[in-house]
Design a protein around this motif. Structure first.
Motif, PDB file in Angstrom:
ATOM      1  N   GLN A 127       0.821  -1.210   0.000  1.00 37.55           N
ATOM      2  CA  GLN A 127       0.000   0.000   0.000  1.00 37.55           C
ATOM      3  C   GLN A 127       0.853   1.256   0.000  1.00 37.55           C
ATOM      4  O   GLN A 127       0.548   2.239  -0.680  1.00 37.55           O
ATOM      5  CB  GLN A 127      -0.949  -0.007   1.200  1.00 37.55           C
ATOM      6  CG  GLN A 127      -2.119   0.956   1.075  1.00 37.55           C
ATOM      7  CD  GLN A 127      -3.104   0.533  -0.008  1.00 37.55           C
ATOM      8  OE1 GLN A 127      -3.140  -0.623  -0.421  1.00 37.55           O
ATOM      9  NE2 GLN A 127      -3.913   1.475  -0.473  1.00 37.55           N
ATOM     10  N   ALA A 128       1.937   1.218   0.772  1.00 40.11           N
ATOM     11  CA  ALA A 128       2.828   2.379   0.834  1.00 40.11           C
ATOM     12  C   ALA A 128       3.466   2.654  -0.515  1.00 40.11           C
ATOM     13  O   ALA A 128       3.579   3.807  -0.952  1.00 40.11           O
ATOM     14  CB  ALA A 128       3.898   2.158   1.894  1.00 40.11           C
ATOM     15  N   VAL A 129       3.894   1.596  -1.219  1.00 35.66           N
ATOM     16  CA  VAL A 129       4.512   1.773  -2.533  1.00 35.66           C
ATOM     17  C   VAL A 129       3.490   2.307  -3.535  1.00 35.66           C
ATOM     18  O   VAL A 129       3.779   3.220  -4.316  1.00 35.66           O
ATOM     19  CB  VAL A 129       5.122   0.447  -3.029  1.00 35.66           C
ATOM     20  CG1 VAL A 129       5.623   0.585  -4.459  1.00 35.66           C
ATOM     21  CG2 VAL A 129       6.264   0.014  -2.106  1.00 35.66           C
ATOM     22  N   LYS A 130       2.296   1.746  -3.505  1.00 30.80           N
ATOM     23  CA  LYS A 130       1.261   2.167  -4.455  1.00 30.80           C
ATOM     24  C   LYS A 130       0.862   3.631  -4.234  1.00 30.80           C
ATOM     25  O   LYS A 130       0.815   4.417  -5.180  1.00 30.80           O
ATOM     26  CB  LYS A 130       0.028   1.272  -4.316  1.00 30.80           C
ATOM     27  CG  LYS A 130      -1.085   1.601  -5.300  1.00 30.80           C
ATOM     28  CD  LYS A 130      -2.233   0.614  -5.205  1.00 30.80           C
ATOM     29  CE  LYS A 130      -3.172   0.939  -4.071  1.00 30.80           C
ATOM     30  NZ  LYS A 130      -4.029   2.123  -4.365  1.00 30.80           N
ATOM     31  N   GLU A 131       0.579   3.983  -2.981  1.00 33.19           N
ATOM     32  CA  GLU A 131       0.051   5.314  -2.694  1.00 33.19           C
ATOM     33  C   GLU A 131       1.123   6.392  -2.661  1.00 33.19           C
ATOM     34  O   GLU A 131       0.843   7.547  -2.989  1.00 33.19           O
ATOM     35  CB  GLU A 131      -0.690   5.304  -1.352  1.00 33.19           C
ATOM     36  CG  GLU A 131      -1.998   4.535  -1.383  1.00 33.19           C
ATOM     37  CD  GLU A 131      -2.779   4.661  -0.097  1.00 33.19           C
ATOM     38  OE1 GLU A 131      -2.224   5.178   0.900  1.00 33.19           O
ATOM     39  OE2 GLU A 131      -3.951   4.245  -0.069  1.00 33.19           O
ATOM     40  N   ASN A 132       2.344   6.041  -2.256  1.00 35.75           N
ATOM     41  CA  ASN A 132       3.373   7.056  -2.037  1.00 35.75           C
ATOM     42  C   ASN A 132       4.484   7.053  -3.078  1.00 35.75           C
ATOM     43  O   ASN A 132       5.367   7.903  -3.030  1.00 35.75           O
ATOM     44  CB  ASN A 132       3.988   6.887  -0.645  1.00 35.75           C
ATOM     45  CG  ASN A 132       2.947   6.992   0.457  1.00 35.75           C
ATOM     46  OD1 ASN A 132       1.997   7.766   0.348  1.00 35.75           O
ATOM     47  ND2 ASN A 132       3.102   6.206   1.509  1.00 35.75           N
ATOM     48  N   ALA A 133       4.429   6.103  -4.002  1.00 35.80           N
ATOM     49  CA  ALA A 133       5.457   6.060  -5.053  1.00 35.80           C
ATOM     50  C   ALA A 133       4.828   6.002  -6.443  1.00 35.80           C
ATOM     51  O   ALA A 133       5.019   6.905  -7.251  1.00 35.80           O
ATOM     52  CB  ALA A 133       6.384   4.855  -4.833  1.00 35.80           C
ATOM     53  N   MET A 134       4.053   4.963  -6.711  1.00 30.82           N
ATOM     54  CA  MET A 134       3.504   4.801  -8.061  1.00 30.82           C
ATOM     55  C   MET A 134       2.506   5.899  -8.424  1.00 30.82           C
ATOM     56  O   MET A 134       2.634   6.559  -9.468  1.00 30.82           O
ATOM     57  CB  MET A 134       2.849   3.427  -8.207  1.00 30.82           C
ATOM     58  CG  MET A 134       2.124   3.245  -9.530  1.00 30.82           C
ATOM     59  SD  MET A 134       1.502   1.577  -9.791  1.00 30.82           S
ATOM     60  CE  MET A 134       2.817   0.896 -10.809  1.00 30.82           C
ATOM     61  N   GLU A 135       1.495   6.089  -7.600  1.00 31.77           N
ATOM     62  CA  GLU A 135       0.442   7.042  -7.950  1.00 31.77           C
ATOM     63  C   GLU A 135       0.942   8.488  -8.025  1.00 31.77           C
ATOM     64  O   GLU A 135       0.573   9.213  -8.961  1.00 31.77           O
ATOM     65  CB  GLU A 135      -0.729   6.897  -6.985  1.00 31.77           C
ATOM     66  CG  GLU A 135      -1.465   5.561  -7.170  1.00 31.77           C
ATOM     67  CD  GLU A 135      -2.652   5.387  -6.246  1.00 31.77           C
ATOM     68  OE1 GLU A 135      -2.840   6.243  -5.353  1.00 31.77           O
ATOM     69  OE2 GLU A 135      -3.389   4.401  -6.407  1.00 31.77           O
TER      70      GLU A 135
ATOM     71  N   GLU B  80      11.588   7.124 -13.298  1.00 28.43           N
ATOM     72  CA  GLU B  80      12.734   7.231 -12.396  1.00 28.43           C
ATOM     73  C   GLU B  80      12.282   7.606 -10.988  1.00 28.43           C
ATOM     74  O   GLU B  80      12.750   7.036  -9.991  1.00 28.43           O
ATOM     75  CB  GLU B  80      13.712   8.282 -12.925  1.00 28.43           C
ATOM     76  CG  GLU B  80      14.952   8.471 -12.061  1.00 28.43           C
ATOM     77  CD  GLU B  80      15.870   9.562 -12.598  1.00 28.43           C
ATOM     78  OE1 GLU B  80      16.740  10.035 -11.829  1.00 28.43           O
ATOM     79  OE2 GLU B  80      15.701   9.954 -13.775  1.00 28.43           O
ATOM     80  N   GLN B  81      11.341   8.559 -10.901  1.00 27.37           N
ATOM     81  CA  GLN B  81      10.837   8.953  -9.585  1.00 27.37           C
ATOM     82  C   GLN B  81      10.104   7.790  -8.922  1.00 27.37           C
ATOM     83  O   GLN B  81      10.286   7.533  -7.731  1.00 27.37           O
ATOM     84  CB  GLN B  81       9.883  10.139  -9.711  1.00 27.37           C
ATOM     85  CG  GLN B  81       9.224  10.524  -8.372  1.00 27.37           C
ATOM     86  CD  GLN B  81       8.293  11.704  -8.493  1.00 27.37           C
ATOM     87  OE1 GLN B  81       8.699  12.765  -8.960  1.00 27.37           O
ATOM     88  NE2 GLN B  81       7.024  11.523  -8.089  1.00 27.37           N
ATOM     89  N   PHE B  82       9.290   7.081  -9.696  1.00 28.80           N
ATOM     90  CA  PHE B  82       8.553   5.952  -9.136  1.00 28.80           C
ATOM     91  C   PHE B  82       9.481   4.896  -8.567  1.00 28.80           C
ATOM     92  O   PHE B  82       9.332   4.458  -7.425  1.00 28.80           O
ATOM     93  CB  PHE B  82       7.650   5.336 -10.205  1.00 28.80           C
ATOM     94  CG  PHE B  82       7.224   3.919  -9.904  1.00 28.80           C
ATOM     95  CD1 PHE B  82       6.580   3.607  -8.702  1.00 28.80           C
ATOM     96  CD2 PHE B  82       7.483   2.912 -10.799  1.00 28.80           C
ATOM     97  CE1 PHE B  82       6.204   2.305  -8.418  1.00 28.80           C
ATOM     98  CE2 PHE B  82       7.117   1.604 -10.522  1.00 28.80           C
ATOM     99  CZ  PHE B  82       6.470   1.298  -9.329  1.00 28.80           C
TER     100      PHE B  82
ATOM    101  N   ALA C 114       9.766   3.974  -4.775  1.00 28.87           N
ATOM    102  CA  ALA C 114       9.331   2.622  -4.426  1.00 28.87           C
ATOM    103  C   ALA C 114      10.363   1.934  -3.532  1.00 28.87           C
ATOM    104  O   ALA C 114      10.018   1.240  -2.571  1.00 28.87           O
ATOM    105  CB  ALA C 114       9.095   1.804  -5.693  1.00 28.87           C
ATOM    106  N   ALA C 115      11.627   2.129  -3.862  1.00 28.20           N
ATOM    107  CA  ALA C 115      12.684   1.531  -3.041  1.00 28.20           C
ATOM    108  C   ALA C 115      12.646   2.079  -1.620  1.00 28.20           C
ATOM    109  O   ALA C 115      12.870   1.356  -0.660  1.00 28.20           O
ATOM    110  CB  ALA C 115      14.043   1.806  -3.677  1.00 28.20           C
ATOM    111  N   THR C 116      12.342   3.373  -1.501  1.00 29.46           N
ATOM    112  CA  THR C 116      12.264   3.988  -0.163  1.00 29.46           C
ATOM    113  C   THR C 116      11.025   3.530   0.581  1.00 29.46           C
ATOM    114  O   THR C 116      11.104   3.109   1.742  1.00 29.46           O
ATOM    115  CB  THR C 116      12.249   5.521  -0.300  1.00 29.46           C
ATOM    116  OG1 THR C 116      13.427   5.959  -0.972  1.00 29.46           O
ATOM    117  CG2 THR C 116      12.179   6.172   1.081  1.00 29.46           C
ATOM    118  N   GLN C 117       9.871   3.596  -0.070  1.00 23.24           N
ATOM    119  CA  GLN C 117       8.617   3.231   0.575  1.00 23.24           C
ATOM    120  C   GLN C 117       8.541   1.742   0.892  1.00 23.24           C
ATOM    121  O   GLN C 117       7.870   1.335   1.851  1.00 23.24           O
ATOM    122  CB  GLN C 117       7.436   3.629  -0.318  1.00 23.24           C
ATOM    123  CG  GLN C 117       7.268   5.125  -0.495  1.00 23.24           C
ATOM    124  CD  GLN C 117       6.908   5.828   0.789  1.00 23.24           C
ATOM    125  OE1 GLN C 117       6.248   5.273   1.659  1.00 23.24           O
ATOM    126  NE2 GLN C 117       7.354   7.065   0.930  1.00 23.24           N
TER     127      GLN C 117
END
Length: 432
Positions: free
Chosen positions: A394-402, A420-422, A426-429
């Motif tokens: 959920q963290a990756v989806k909401e805070n990186a991908m979207e 690149e940002q995603f 994603a690695a951080t989240q």
């Protein structure tokens, strides 16, 4: 990875990412102390998010048992999760029954001692539910951490009045035939945009979520050993590319899902269609208001069956009334409970008898132009093959991908920079 190694990893992850999730005890409201007292409570507290459809059910339970039920609802999962984390961390304020959505369930599995093993309290229910759904409710140590509620079988909600204004078909069978694939869906969106000058769908993220969960049995942001693979997952890249294509077509309203603008967009006709997992029906109705009853309908989703969302009900060890809380969780998720919740707000049953119940199969949703939602969603359940969600999905989806997709959609980043940002975020989240 061996089972013992994986369990040690879960323990380490729990310390690193949810160290705050202590097993200090408390119960619903602000009462201190935990463990089952064996007494009948005056009140039980249930925490849910979105539209679970429990309002009438808890009233029924109160009448049957004499126990008052406080239903605490939070609109969005990204607001709900921190509240659960906080209550577990402080040992204070956790509800007696808590809804655990699939995107956060695995995170809470990292410390299963926070949750009651429901199996001794509700019995063996393994044959009562979709088998894969029941098994996903188990923690790594084998305890039944949650009893299944719903799954999020996919459809497309669309405004018949807006389709008519664009000279598009309005009959749900004809509309479904417009888009067997996502590329055809985009073509339909272009026709709508050309005819009306308005956005066809709410955002590019509606597509990325649907397409990700149509990748049968795929690993998404994490592999089955919970290693981060967001930058190499074929399923993630397929969903990303489809979302980019939707944005490139210029048919999105460029509004953030769950935002006030998104909520108002249902009522105002800001967009004509959006992805609708079954649980979204209640949200769409609530956002659209009574004045738009009969203007919405439900069509097939492009690309085939998939499962977006779905939850379980768990009982935290903080509860003083674990036995009674488990009984309530079982009541809300039994055959009658799941059929009633579906009729109220749309959560699609996972209880096998509920899926075979004639009143479920024959149910039509008056708000959605009398669409046979029981038949439409029920027929797709058996085609669902679950995808693997890691503990930080959920963290990756909401805070990186979207956020990266929104940045591309609104012109803040080009395609390469958005990807690149995603992958960076994603690695951080997703870090343990």
């Amino acid at each position: 990875m061996s089972v013992s190694t994986r369990r040690r990893r879960y323990a380490a992850v729990a310390l690193a990412t949810v160290a705050a999730l202590a097993t200090t005890t408390a119960c619903g409201d602000d009462n201190e102390g935990g463990g089952d007292t064996g007494a009948k409570p005056e009140k039980l507290v249930v925490d849910t998010f979105g539209e679970a459809g429990y309002e009438d059910l808890v009233k029924q339970y109160e009448q049957q048992t004499g126990i008052k039920i406080e239903l605490r609802k939070v609109a969005q999962l990204n607001e709900f999760r921190p509240r659960v984390v906080r209550s577990l961390a402080t040992g204070k304020g956790a509800a007696d029954v808590i809804m655990l959505e699939e995107g956060i369930l695995n995170e809470f599995k990292l410390n299963p001692n926070n949750w009651v093993d429901l199996a001794p309290l509700v019995g063996d229910l393994s044959k009562d539910y979709l088998s894969w759904k029941y098994e996903l409710g188990k923690a790594p140590d084998g305890r039944l951490m949650g009893v299944p509620t719903d799954v999020g079988s996919l459809g497309i909600c669309y405004r018949t009045d807006l389709f008519k204004a664009a000279n598009l078909p309005t009959d749900r069978e004809q509309v479904s035939a417009l888009w067997p694939t996502w590329d055809k869906f985009i073509e339909t969106g272009k026709q709508y945009k050309q005819a009306t000058g308005k956005a066809f769908v709410d955002s590019d993220t509606m597509a990325v979520n649907a397409v990700m969960f149509q990748q049968k049995g795929a690993d998404l942001f994490f592999d089955k050993e919970d290693k981060m693979i967001a930058d190499t997952s074929p399923a993630v890249k397929a969903a990303w590319d489809q979302a980019i294509a939707l944005a490139d077509a210029g048919i999105t309203a460029k509004i953030t899902t769950w935002s006030p603008e998104w909520n108002a967009g249902f009522k105002q006709g800001t967009f004509a269609a959006t992805a609708c997992p079954s649980w979204m029906l209640g949200i769409a109705e609530s956002n659209s208001g009574p004045e738009n009853a009969g203007k919405w309908d439900l069509a097939a989703v492009p690309g085939g069956a998939g499962n977006w969302g779905g939850s379980w009900l768990g009982v935290p060890t903080q509860s003083k009334y674990q036995t009674e809380a488990a009984k309530l969780a079982a009541f809300l998720t039994n055959t009658a409970g799941q059929v009633a919740a579906f009729k109220k707000s749309g959560p699609l049953p996972t209880n096998l008898k509920a899926l075979e119940d004639p009143s479920f199969i024959s149910y039509t949703n008056k708000y959605f132009s009398d669409a046979p939602t029981g038949k439409i969603f029920g027929e797709s359940v058996q085609a669902i093959v679950p995808t693997h969600l890691g503990p930080k999905h959920q963290a990756v989806k909401e805070n990186a991908m979207e956020p990266a997709l929104r940045a591309y959609e609104t012109g803040q980043l080009d395609k390469a920079k958005a990807w690149e940002q995603f992958t960076k975020d994603a690695a951080t989240q997703g870090a343990f």
